[in-house]
Motif scaffolding. Structure first.
Motif, PDB file in Angstrom:
ATOM      1  N   ARG A  60       0.894  -1.020  -0.224  1.00 16.11           N
ATOM      2  CA  ARG A  60       0.201   0.156  -0.122  1.00 16.11           C
ATOM      3  C   ARG A  60       0.928   1.210  -0.174  1.00 16.11           C
ATOM      4  NH1 ARG A  60      -4.095   1.524   5.101  1.00 16.11           N
ATOM      5  NH2 ARG A  60      -4.380   3.874   3.808  1.00 16.11           N
ATOM      6  N   VAL A  61       0.253   2.016  -0.841  1.00 12.30           N
ATOM      7  CA  VAL A  61       1.252   3.519  -1.106  1.00 12.30           C
ATOM      8  C   VAL A  61       0.472   4.958  -0.534  1.00 12.30           C
ATOM      9  CG1 VAL A  61       2.702   2.833  -2.035  1.00 12.30           C
ATOM     10  CG2 VAL A  61       1.197   3.940  -2.933  1.00 12.30           C
TER      11      VAL A  61
ATOM     12  N   ASN B  33       3.342   1.041   6.707  1.00 10.22           N
ATOM     13  CA  ASN B  33       3.382  -0.081   7.503  1.00 10.22           C
ATOM     14  C   ASN B  33       1.941  -0.424   7.255  1.00 10.22           C
ATOM     15  OD1 ASN B  33       2.699   1.008   9.392  1.00 10.22           O
ATOM     16  ND2 ASN B  33       5.057   0.919  10.040  1.00 10.22           N
ATOM     17  N   VAL B  34       1.354  -1.817   8.237  1.00 10.37           N
ATOM     18  CA  VAL B  34      -0.299  -2.322   8.944  1.00 10.37           C
ATOM     19  C   VAL B  34      -0.312  -0.893   9.529  1.00 10.37           C
ATOM     20  CG1 VAL B  34       0.467  -4.672   8.416  1.00 10.37           C
ATOM     21  CG2 VAL B  34       1.390  -3.596  10.464  1.00 10.37           C
ATOM     22  N   ASN B  35       0.464   0.259  10.326  1.00 14.22           N
ATOM     23  CA  ASN B  35       0.167   0.892  10.996  1.00 14.22           C
ATOM     24  C   ASN B  35      -0.242   2.305  10.117  1.00 14.22           C
ATOM     25  OD1 ASN B  35       0.358  -0.237  13.218  1.00 14.22           O
ATOM     26  ND2 ASN B  35       2.335  -0.518  13.448  1.00 14.22           N
ATOM     27  N   GLU B  36       0.084   2.379   9.079  1.00 13.78           N
ATOM     28  CA  GLU B  36      -0.462   3.297   8.059  1.00 13.78           C
ATOM     29  C   GLU B  36       0.812   4.685   8.092  1.00 13.78           C
ATOM     30  OE1 GLU B  36      -4.425   4.614   8.454  1.00 13.78           O
ATOM     31  OE2 GLU B  36      -5.169   3.002   7.588  1.00 13.78           O
ATOM     32  N   ILE B  37       1.368   3.674   8.574  1.00 12.46           N
ATOM     33  CA  ILE B  37       3.097   4.763   8.791  1.00 12.46           C
ATOM     34  C   ILE B  37       4.479   4.576   7.676  1.00 12.46           C
ATOM     35  CG2 ILE B  37       5.106   5.679  10.172  1.00 12.46           C
ATOM     36  CD1 ILE B  37       2.642   4.853  12.597  1.00 12.46           C
ATOM     37  N   PRO B  38       4.738   5.669   7.304  1.00 11.33           N
ATOM     38  CA  PRO B  38       5.379   5.163   6.250  1.00 11.33           C
ATOM     39  C   PRO B  38       6.552   5.000   6.432  1.00 11.33           C
ATOM     40  CG  PRO B  38       4.644   7.729   5.740  1.00 11.33           C
ATOM     41  CD  PRO B  38       3.940   6.668   7.063  1.00 11.33           C
ATOM     42  N   ILE B  39       6.674   3.624   5.729  1.00 11.91           N
ATOM     43  CA  ILE B  39       8.362   3.538   6.137  1.00 11.91           C
ATOM     44  C   ILE B  39       9.087   3.949   4.838  1.00 11.91           C
ATOM     45  CG2 ILE B  39       9.554   1.378   5.287  1.00 11.91           C
ATOM     46  CD1 ILE B  39       7.100  -0.957   4.796  1.00 11.91           C
ATOM     47  N   LYS B  40      10.395   4.111   5.932  1.00 10.64           N
ATOM     48  CA  LYS B  40      11.051   5.479   5.621  1.00 10.64           C
ATOM     49  C   LYS B  40      11.628   4.989   3.929  1.00 10.64           C
ATOM     50  CE  LYS B  40      10.693   8.172   9.816  1.00 10.64           C
ATOM     51  NZ  LYS B  40      11.590   8.878  10.927  1.00 10.64           N
TER      52      LYS B  40
END
Length: 534
Positions: free
Chosen positions: A472-473, A481-488
């Motif tokens: 997901r982007v 990630n699954v917590n809707e936080i960007p993987i930097k």
């Protein structure tokens, strides 16, 4: 030139553009203060040498260093052997040629197209950045666009929807060649030429195998580089700004298809699409979107089993005196609908007995008028048809050969013929939209009776040009990630992202390539804006 020869020609041309490439030495290692061992560094790594090249070009025009890792022995992926058409609403090319559109109007169409399966921010991003991407490529590459000639007079697959336009959103490389040629190789060639001229480096036969990342004190995950395999050895490549995942879908990964696709379907994209990049992102905790969706099509079953590639995909069902039926002898779809929508009609399940698919197997049935007036399976009908076609002088005889309920088939054909003479299809509305009537001088030609023996039939099957789900982007193409936080420092686009159209369905001709190019463009801008990691 058939698709196979065309593909070989373009791939030889593409490989010629790459040059000698770039290799890292396993003997030259260095460490940073994080104690990571590196064999080389660059600013941005792009995984996949298809539509992701747009993101690479964006970064190169900003003076950054880019290395592309390509698993296959040739660049381009499925795009290189496609029609090369890109569907982008409200683009400047259509306006240049006298067609009208607007962002607001295209959003009406896109919101219906998404079927509630795409985040609104992705729909907005595509509508905003798609036209900018088209202009960027004309301004920064040898590529010049034109409104698609391949698509004829109907580029929109759902012209009856609010927000549709008759023509102009589907564009293609403006190049010499007969109308109907496949220009995917031209598209990729222009991107590769620019990529090389700007100093980009590409490694073929070089699969990425792992993201190199760290966990920060704030709990976030940050991608620092990529491990890849070359000539049997593993190398670690530092990416100072980040990594762009554009490695394609999981068309040819049987286990992933079993896990995520609830319906049977032949994969006809390039064989290197095995979901490697998607699995790499999953290991970092990436959320997923659209994993149960594909870019659908229809193929002859036996041809797909032999070829297993785009060569198996031709227009199977558009002949006026032709119907598609299931094993019960009943029609189940509008035969002239677009291929992506047609794919969906195969997957109705019975709720009795063995719970089989009602419309698998399915069959194409047509009469001798088609042989007199058309071509099929790449051959004119005065040539010998492939051996998977059956033939009979009667509908009942054809039904017996194909294993179809003969009484139902006879009744179905009789009913279809009566309505065809009236120019109507009350059961499936064939011929009612502009798309159905594309290329026909008279709307009644969308429907003609099957009444000239002998009759022909062959088994057809659902297939997909590619899967269209993945990490997901957000609207910056950043992987969440699954917590809707960007993987930097990790972006994704194309069939290795969860964008789709945005969503599960085609908007029109080039409905896969347009969004893929756009979110690659967004990814290139996003990664280029980052400070180098320390």
């Amino acid at each position: 030139m058939n698709l196979s020869k065309r593909r070989d020609f373009f791939l030889k041309s593409l490989i010629g553009l790459i040059g000698t490439g770039f290799l890292l030495s396993s003997k030259k290692q260095f460490k940073d203060k994080n104690n990571f061992k590196w064999h080389g560094e660059t600013d941005i790594v792009v995984i996949g040498a298809g539509t992701g090249l747009v993101g690479a070009i964006v970064a190169l025009t900003k003076g950054l260093r880019v290395i592309v890792l390509e698993k296959a022995s040739s660049p381009g992926g499925t795009t290189a052997i496609s029609g090369g058409v890109a569907w982008v609403p409200n683009n400047h090319v259509m306006k240049r040629e006298g067609f009208t559109d607007s962002k607001a109007y295209s959003l009406k169409y896109l919101n219906q197209l998404s079927q509630g399966q795409a985040d609104q921010e992705l729909i907005e991003a595509f509508a905003k950045e798609g036209p900018r991407m088209v202009k960027f490529l004309e301004d920064n590459t040898p590529l010049k666009w034109r409104v698609s000639k391949i698509m004829g007079e109907a580029s929109e697959y759902h012209p009856d929807w609010e927000g549709s336009v008759l023509k102009g959103r589907s564009i293609e490389p403006d190049t010499a060649g007969p109308v109907g040629a496949h220009f995917g190789g031209v598209l990729i060639s222009n991107l590769l030429k620019t990529f090389k001229n700007l100093g980009g480096k590409i490694l073929l036969d070089t699969p990425a195998i792992k993201f190199i990342s760290r966990e920060n004190e704030d709990g976030s995950t940050e991608v620092l580089g990529v491990s890849y395999r070359s000539n049997g050895k593993v190398f670690n490549l530092k990416a100072k700004k980040g990594v762009h995942l554009a490695s394609g879908g999981f068309d040819h990964n049987a286990q992933m298809k079993k896990n995520f696709l609830s319906v049977p379907s032949y994969g006809v994209g390039v064989k290197s699409n095995t979901g490697d990049g998607i699995k790499m992102a999953m290991k970092l905790g990436a959320d997923l979107r659209n994993m149960n969706e594909v870019w659908g099509s229809v193929v002859y079953k036996e041809e797909a089993e032999v070829l297993g590639s785009l060569n198996a995909v031709t227009e199977k069902k558009y002949y006026p005196s032709c119907v598609l039926v299931n094993r019960y002898g009943n029609r189940f779809s509008n035969e002239k609908a677009d291929y992506d929508s047609s794919w969906r009609s195969f997957h109705a399940k019975e709720n009795w007995g063995a719970l089989k698919y009602k419309n698998i197997p399915a069959f194409q049935i047509f009469d001798h008028k088609v042989r007199l007036n058309g071509t099929i399976a790449g051959k004119t009908f005065d040539q010998v048809l492939p051996n998977w076609f059956s033939k009979s002088n009667t509908i009942e005889g054809l039904a017996k050969k194909l294993g179809i309920n003969k009484n139902n088939l006879k009744s179905t054909i009789s009913n279809f013929n009566k309505n065809a003479l009236l120019g109507i299809d009350p059961d499936f509305h064939r011929g009612e939209t502009h798309y159905d009537r594309m290329g026909l001088a008279d709307s009644s030609l969308a429907l003609q009776p099957l009444d000239v023996p002998p009759f022909y039939g062959a088994e057809i099957a659902p297939a997909h040009l590619g899967t269209c789900g993945g990490p997901r982007v957000n609207n910056f193409s950043e992987v969440l990630n699954v917590n809707e936080i960007p993987i930097k420092r990790l972006c994704a686009s194309g069939n290795s992202s969860g964008v789709g159209s945005p969503g599960p369905s085609y908007g029109g001709g080039g409905g896969t390539i347009g969004p893929a190019l756009t979110f690659a463009y967004i990814a290139g801008n996003t990664l280029s804006s980052f400070e180098d990691w320390i």
